[in-house]
Design a protein around this motif. Structure first.
Motif, PDB file in Angstrom:
ATOM      1  N   HIS A 257       6.971   9.942   1.258  1.00 58.04           N
ATOM      2  CA  HIS A 257       6.328   8.799   0.689  1.00 58.04           C
ATOM      3  C   HIS A 257       6.115   7.737   1.685  1.00 58.04           C
ATOM      4  O   HIS A 257       7.226   7.805   2.565  1.00 58.04           O
ATOM      5  CB  HIS A 257       6.914   8.240  -0.519  1.00 58.04           C
ATOM      6  N   THR A 258       5.274   6.714   1.783  1.00 55.18           N
ATOM      7  CA  THR A 258       5.258   5.699   2.636  1.00 55.18           C
ATOM      8  C   THR A 258       4.781   4.588   1.820  1.00 55.18           C
ATOM      9  O   THR A 258       4.042   4.590   0.880  1.00 55.18           O
ATOM     10  CB  THR A 258       4.126   6.081   3.843  1.00 55.18           C
ATOM     11  N   LEU A 259       5.247   3.513   2.530  1.00 54.87           N
ATOM     12  CA  LEU A 259       4.746   2.003   1.471  1.00 54.87           C
ATOM     13  C   LEU A 259       4.699   0.958   2.721  1.00 54.87           C
ATOM     14  O   LEU A 259       5.665   1.155   3.655  1.00 54.87           O
ATOM     15  CB  LEU A 259       5.933   1.799   0.651  1.00 54.87           C
TER      16      LEU A 259
ATOM     17  N   SER B  56      12.860   5.417   7.403  1.00 51.32           N
ATOM     18  CA  SER B  56      12.545   4.874   8.575  1.00 51.32           C
ATOM     19  C   SER B  56      11.365   3.892   8.483  1.00 51.32           C
ATOM     20  O   SER B  56      10.705   3.845   7.497  1.00 51.32           O
ATOM     21  CB  SER B  56      12.139   6.116   9.372  1.00 51.32           C
ATOM     22  N   VAL B  57      11.745   2.646   9.279  1.00 51.28           N
ATOM     23  CA  VAL B  57      11.001   1.624   8.965  1.00 51.28           C
ATOM     24  C   VAL B  57      10.347   1.263  10.439  1.00 51.28           C
ATOM     25  O   VAL B  57      10.875   1.340  11.459  1.00 51.28           O
ATOM     26  CB  VAL B  57      12.064   0.291   8.643  1.00 51.28           C
ATOM     27  N   TYR B  58       9.170   0.862  10.472  1.00 56.08           N
ATOM     28  CA  TYR B  58       8.300   0.873  11.701  1.00 56.08           C
ATOM     29  C   TYR B  58       7.634  -0.590  11.670  1.00 56.08           C
ATOM     30  O   TYR B  58       7.154  -1.345  10.537  1.00 56.08           O
ATOM     31  CB  TYR B  58       7.199   1.800  11.668  1.00 56.08           C
ATOM     32  N   ASP B  59       7.428  -1.260  12.719  1.00 54.93           N
ATOM     33  CA  ASP B  59       6.398  -2.481  12.876  1.00 54.93           C
ATOM     34  C   ASP B  59       5.479  -2.193  13.615  1.00 54.93           C
ATOM     35  O   ASP B  59       5.299  -1.903  14.562  1.00 54.93           O
ATOM     36  CB  ASP B  59       7.514  -3.656  13.726  1.00 54.93           C
ATOM     37  N   LEU B  60       4.277  -2.031  12.771  1.00 47.40           N
ATOM     38  CA  LEU B  60       2.942  -1.634  13.269  1.00 47.40           C
ATOM     39  C   LEU B  60       2.277  -2.864  14.252  1.00 47.40           C
ATOM     40  O   LEU B  60       1.678  -2.184  15.066  1.00 47.40           O
ATOM     41  CB  LEU B  60       1.991  -1.540  12.028  1.00 47.40           C
ATOM     42  N   ASN B  61       3.117  -3.980  14.465  1.00 49.51           N
ATOM     43  CA  ASN B  61       2.304  -4.850  15.505  1.00 49.51           C
ATOM     44  C   ASN B  61       3.172  -4.556  16.888  1.00 49.51           C
ATOM     45  O   ASN B  61       2.972  -5.274  17.795  1.00 49.51           O
ATOM     46  CB  ASN B  61       2.779  -6.184  15.082  1.00 49.51           C
ATOM     47  N   SER B  62       4.342  -3.692  16.624  1.00 45.41           N
ATOM     48  CA  SER B  62       4.908  -3.566  18.078  1.00 45.41           C
ATOM     49  C   SER B  62       4.194  -2.451  18.858  1.00 45.41           C
ATOM     50  O   SER B  62       3.230  -1.792  18.431  1.00 45.41           O
ATOM     51  CB  SER B  62       6.505  -2.889  17.650  1.00 45.41           C
TER      52      SER B  62
ATOM     53  N   SER C  52       0.863  -1.009   0.067  1.00 48.08           N
ATOM     54  CA  SER C  52      -0.137  -0.012  -0.058  1.00 48.08           C
ATOM     55  C   SER C  52       0.884   1.343  -0.010  1.00 48.08           C
ATOM     56  O   SER C  52       1.973   1.338   0.558  1.00 48.08           O
ATOM     57  CB  SER C  52      -0.935   0.266   1.355  1.00 48.08           C
ATOM     58  N   PHE C  53       0.440   2.217  -0.712  1.00 47.68           N
ATOM     59  CA  PHE C  53       1.365   3.530  -0.856  1.00 47.68           C
ATOM     60  C   PHE C  53       0.615   4.613  -0.541  1.00 47.68           C
ATOM     61  O   PHE C  53      -0.687   4.788  -0.946  1.00 47.68           O
ATOM     62  CB  PHE C  53       1.775   3.525  -2.259  1.00 47.68           C
ATOM     63  N   ALA C  54       1.219   5.827   0.193  1.00 47.93           N
ATOM     64  CA  ALA C  54       0.538   6.911   0.145  1.00 47.93           C
ATOM     65  C   ALA C  54       1.790   7.906   0.031  1.00 47.93           C
ATOM     66  O   ALA C  54       2.901   7.637   0.220  1.00 47.93           O
ATOM     67  CB  ALA C  54      -0.006   6.993   1.549  1.00 47.93           C
ATOM     68  N   SER C  55       1.458   9.184  -0.268  1.00 46.66           N
ATOM     69  CA  SER C  55       2.496  10.377  -0.142  1.00 46.66           C
ATOM     70  C   SER C  55       1.821  11.545   0.608  1.00 46.66           C
ATOM     71  O   SER C  55       0.622  11.898   0.536  1.00 46.66           O
ATOM     72  CB  SER C  55       2.691  10.849  -1.706  1.00 46.66           C
ATOM     73  N   GLN C  56       2.473  12.453   0.871  1.00 44.03           N
ATOM     74  CA  GLN C  56       2.328  13.684   1.403  1.00 44.03           C
ATOM     75  C   GLN C  56       3.115  14.888   0.566  1.00 44.03           C
ATOM     76  O   GLN C  56       4.079  15.016   0.756  1.00 44.03           O
ATOM     77  CB  GLN C  56       2.947  13.734   2.876  1.00 44.03           C
TER      78      GLN C  56
ATOM     79  N   THR D 138       8.780   4.727   5.629  1.00 43.45           N
ATOM     80  CA  THR D 138       8.470   6.208   5.342  1.00 43.45           C
ATOM     81  C   THR D 138       9.804   6.917   4.818  1.00 43.45           C
ATOM     82  O   THR D 138      10.911   6.819   5.441  1.00 43.45           O
ATOM     83  CB  THR D 138       7.876   6.921   6.340  1.00 43.45           C
ATOM     84  N   VAL D 139       9.971   7.752   3.820  1.00 39.68           N
ATOM     85  CA  VAL D 139      11.071   8.325   3.333  1.00 39.68           C
ATOM     86  C   VAL D 139      10.724   9.762   2.897  1.00 39.68           C
ATOM     87  O   VAL D 139       9.629   9.919   2.450  1.00 39.68           O
ATOM     88  CB  VAL D 139      11.641   7.871   2.210  1.00 39.68           C
ATOM     89  N   GLY D 140      11.726  10.867   3.616  1.00 39.76           N
ATOM     90  CA  GLY D 140      11.239  12.171   3.083  1.00 39.76           C
ATOM     91  C   GLY D 140      12.303  12.531   2.073  1.00 39.76           C
ATOM     92  O   GLY D 140      12.945  11.928   1.295  1.00 39.76           O
ATOM     93  N   GLY D 141      12.524  13.781   2.168  1.00 39.51           N
ATOM     94  CA  GLY D 141      13.317  14.690   1.024  1.00 39.51           C
ATOM     95  C   GLY D 141      14.748  14.258   0.985  1.00 39.51           C
ATOM     96  O   GLY D 141      15.153  14.314  -0.132  1.00 39.51           O
TER      97      GLY D 141
END
Length: 752
Positions: free
Chosen positions: A661-663, A679-685, A652-656, A671-674
């Motif tokens: 951008h995030t995937l 940066s990477v995250y574990d949404l289960n944590s 899944s992809f989104a942008s600001q 998530t990556v900026g300019g």
């Protein structure tokens, strides 16, 4: 409008050789060095069960990492270079997929170019860096590897191989940045460039100048001596690797998978045999899967390499298309406040729950924007923000873009809309394609779901006998929030005497977001309870519209789509509001479709999807693919609903605003900026998006980086119906780019 700011697993595996078909024996190996001697055993001949491919390694060769002589090799002239280019941030430094003297190359377009390369623990011990390049002029080249600057090399015109020694400690397991600083430009391949680079290699032994670094040989994945391919994968439970290797007799090929740098699966594969390797040790886990030929093995190649799942391949079936479409958009709705997404959610939504039981729910749906204007433009065009460019405050969606109502009207349906969001109006480009359109903020008619439902019900009663597309854009769940009874008393039964007794007005939300109002814990509980009451209120009036469809006798003929344009943060990470981040509360929204003949009943889709797929999905369901404009980038979700394309994670992809951008793949999110630093995250944590695991989980980081960097580099031409999704490509993706026949950029002005 509201304020908007811009593991080692237990080694349990099995290897099955299809003896009945190929008469070969199996070989297995315990975890250890890739070329360790394998113990041999003769496998029984089980019945050949039906399987179907969910990920083809050859089709996905742009995601392959090449291993040569124990090191990492990069074929810079191939499409797969994109995964090493730091998402094209802060700017693009290479011109991809070029040829010089008949050889595939990448052209260095900036005075400093860089590559981000993932290295295993073994590869990080390398001492040699070699690369083959051509320059048109004499110049100097200085290479910096991470923080170590190597000696400057003088380049002479023409082809040459460079060899540099890497001091101990230069490299590290995980991601490594190589920066190449060039001296002078010259004319190469018809353009001004600093150099044309064919390949680069990091290893204990350098590659010779005659060494061929290519993913394919004669159309097959290449397995040169002491070389092969590696992929970062996330197989679902039940997946197997279907593999067949061709080479001379006596060639040894090995398969190994690592999780967190530790080997959990290791096999020796018989050349020429059809092999099924059980991937249970890495199922539902991120892993690095490597296929490599032994030293001395010549001419080996992979004829078949696929992740397969049990059963025959699902097929898309057609049924009677819907006569009507109801699109109910809930502005500012975050998915985890709906019980169908989060069983612990407080808000009661019996009507949506009933539609979920009678339809399909997409569990990981991200919207392509973090506020109304950008997101609506993506939903209405099926394109991504980088293409429709409806981003800046004064931007207008150009009339050349074909929107969903325009495409549906071309099918002969009456198109009507009642919209309470002030941005969704003719002035901003949302007025085309309607038989009847009213923005009730500017043109009157009420802003509540009650009033919008009244308009919709009146339309159904009057025009429900003819095919229609009815769009209702509600704003109850968008601030300002007004407490709705009887739900508010149920969601906040405690005494409260603060400033948010009944309502939460937009200016107060702005002040809370900027720190001018510091809400107490009691204030926060009250605000969230009011928000939840608006969810139930909105659901109640959706139920009235569904009841009107039933009373008219057209409910069974109506496809119902429910989604949102973005969500809202409620101090999940310290603040309230939307538009300011790409965190999950803002971009993960409900996406529910009800039309049982095509989408089934009670279906939940685990794989990720983008909400801008709604346009293609609706037109596909109407069986009017001819009405789909070529500018639509997202693919119809109808096949996925019926199982086609399921069985392997989808992103899944989104942008600001194109600033960031995030995937998301499964419960991991990048998530990556300019600056191009992920940066990477574990949404289960427990920490969710407050704990960056990118350095601690390099395999997870690379799984996500491969997909997002590849997508962003080629996004302007990406159409999912032709190329697939970012982490699972169709065969046409590599063919197009390798053959120089990539489709045109996504633009309504192309060809004009």
């Amino acid at each position: 409008m509201c304020f908007v700011v811009r593991a080692v697993a237990r080694l349990s595996f099995s290897l099955v050789i299809v003896v009945g078909l190929f008469g070969c024996e199996s070989r297995s190996a315990t975890a250890g060095p890739l070329h360790a001697a394998a113990t041999e055993s003769v496998a029984a001949s089980p019945p050949v069960a039906a399987t179907h491919s969910v990920f083809d390694l050859t089709d996905n060769r742009a995601l392959a990492h090449l291993t040569r002589s124990g090191g990492l090799a990069v074929a810079l002239g191939e499409p797969g270079l994109a995964k090493y280019l730091a998402f094209g941030r802060p700017w693009r430094t290479w011109r991809l997929n070029q040829r010089l003297d008949g050889q595939p190359v990448a052209l260095a377009q900036k005075s400093v170019t860089w590559l981000d390369l993932p290295l295993t623990g073994r590869q990080a011990q390398a001492t040699q860096l070699s690369l083959r390049l051509n320059t048109a002029v004499q110049q100097g080249l200085t290479i910096t590897v991470n923080a170590t600057k190597l000696k400057t090399i003088t380049l002479h015109p023409g082809w040459q191989r460079l060899l540099l020694t890497l001091p101990k400690g230069t490299l590290k397991p995980g991601e490594n940045r190589l920066a190449l600083r060039w001296g002078r430009q010259g004319n190469l391949a018809g353009t001004r460039s600093y150099a044309a680079v064919s390949w680069l290699h990091i290893g204990q032994q350098p590659l010779s100048e005659q060494q061929r670094v290519s993913t394919l040989v004669d159309g097959k994945l290449a397995l040169p001596a002491a070389g092969g391919v590696a992929y970062y994968l996330y197989p679902y439970r039940g997946a197997k690797l279907a593999l067949r290797v061709r080479s001379h007799e006596g060639c040894r090929v090995f398969v190994r998978a690592t999780v967190a740098g530790k080997t959990v699966l290791s096999h020796a594969v018989s050349v020429g045999a059809a092999t099924l390797i059980d991937l249970a040790p890495i199922s539902d886990r991120v892993s690095r899967l490597e296929i490599e030929a032994a030293a001395g093995c010549q001419g080996a190649s992979i004829e078949r390499a696929q992740l397969v799942m049990p059963g025959a391949a699902p097929r898309l079936r057609r049924a009677t298309p819907p006569r009507n479409v109801l699109f109910w958009l809930i502005d500012n709705a975050r998915a985890d406040h709906y019980r169908s997404y989060n069983p612990k959610a407080r808000a009661e939504t019996p009507n949506i729950d009933a539609l979920v039981k009678d339809g399909i729910l997409f569990e990981r749906a991200l919207v392509q924007g973090t506020e109304s204007r950008v997101s609506h433009a993506s939903i209405w065009t099926g394109a991504y923000p980088a293409q429709h460019r409806f981003i800046r405050p004064k931007s207008i969606l150009h009339s050349a873009w074909v929107t969903l109502p325009e495409a549906i009207k071309a099918t002969g349906r009456y198109t009507a809309a009642w919209v309470a969001n002030g941005f969704i109006r003719e002035f901003w480009g949302f007025g085309d394609g309607w038989s009847a359109f009213r923005n009730t903020l500017h043109d009157g008619g009420g802003l509540t779901a009650l009033r919008l439902a009244d308009h919709a019900i009146g339309f159904i009663e009057k025009r429900g006998d003819q095919p229609f597309y009815l769009y209702v854009g509600t704003v109850d769940v968008h601030c300002s929030w007004r407490g709705r009874e009887p739900w508010l008393k149920r969601y906040h039964p405690w005494p409260y005497a603060g400033r948010f007794t009944k309502n939460v007005m937009g200016p107060d939300v702005e002040k809370m977001a900027t720190g001018k109002i510091k809400p107490s814990p009691a204030d926060k509980r009250r605000v969230i309870a009011i928000y939840d009451s608006t969810i139930s209120y909105n659901d109640h009036h959706l139920g009235r519209v569904v009841a009107a469809l039933k009373k008219k006798g057209v409910l069974d003929q109506t496809m119902i789509v429910i989604t949102a344009d973005h969500g809202e943060e409620f101090w999940d990470y310290g603040r309230i509001g939307h538009g300011h981040t790409l965190r999950n509360p803002l971009v993960n929204v409900p996406l529910i479709i009800s039309y049982p003949p095509l989408f089934g009943r009670g279906v939940r889709v685990r794989e990720g999807v983008d909400v801008n797929a709604v346009m293609a999905t609706v037109l596909d369901a109407l069986n009017h693919e001819g009405a789909l404009p070529p500018t639509v980038q997202a693919q119809s979700l109808l096949p996925l609903a019926q199982g086609v394309g399921r069985g392997y994670p989808r992103p899944s992809f989104a942008s600001q605003y194109e600033y960031a951008h995030t995937l998301r793949i499964e419960n991991y999110k990048l998530t990556v900026g300019g600056k191009g630093v992920p940066s990477v995250y574990d949404l289960n944590s427990a920490q969710r998006e407050a704990d960056d695991i990118s350095l601690r989980k390099p395999e997870v980081t690379r799984l996500l980086t491969d997909a997002l960097s590849t997508f962003l580099i080629y996004q302007s031409q990406w159409r999912q119906s032709r190329w697939g999704v970012a982490n699972n490509h169709r065969a046409q993706f590599a063919r197009d780019l390798e053959g120089g026949s990539a489709p045109p950029v996504v633009s309504p002005f192309h060809g004009r």
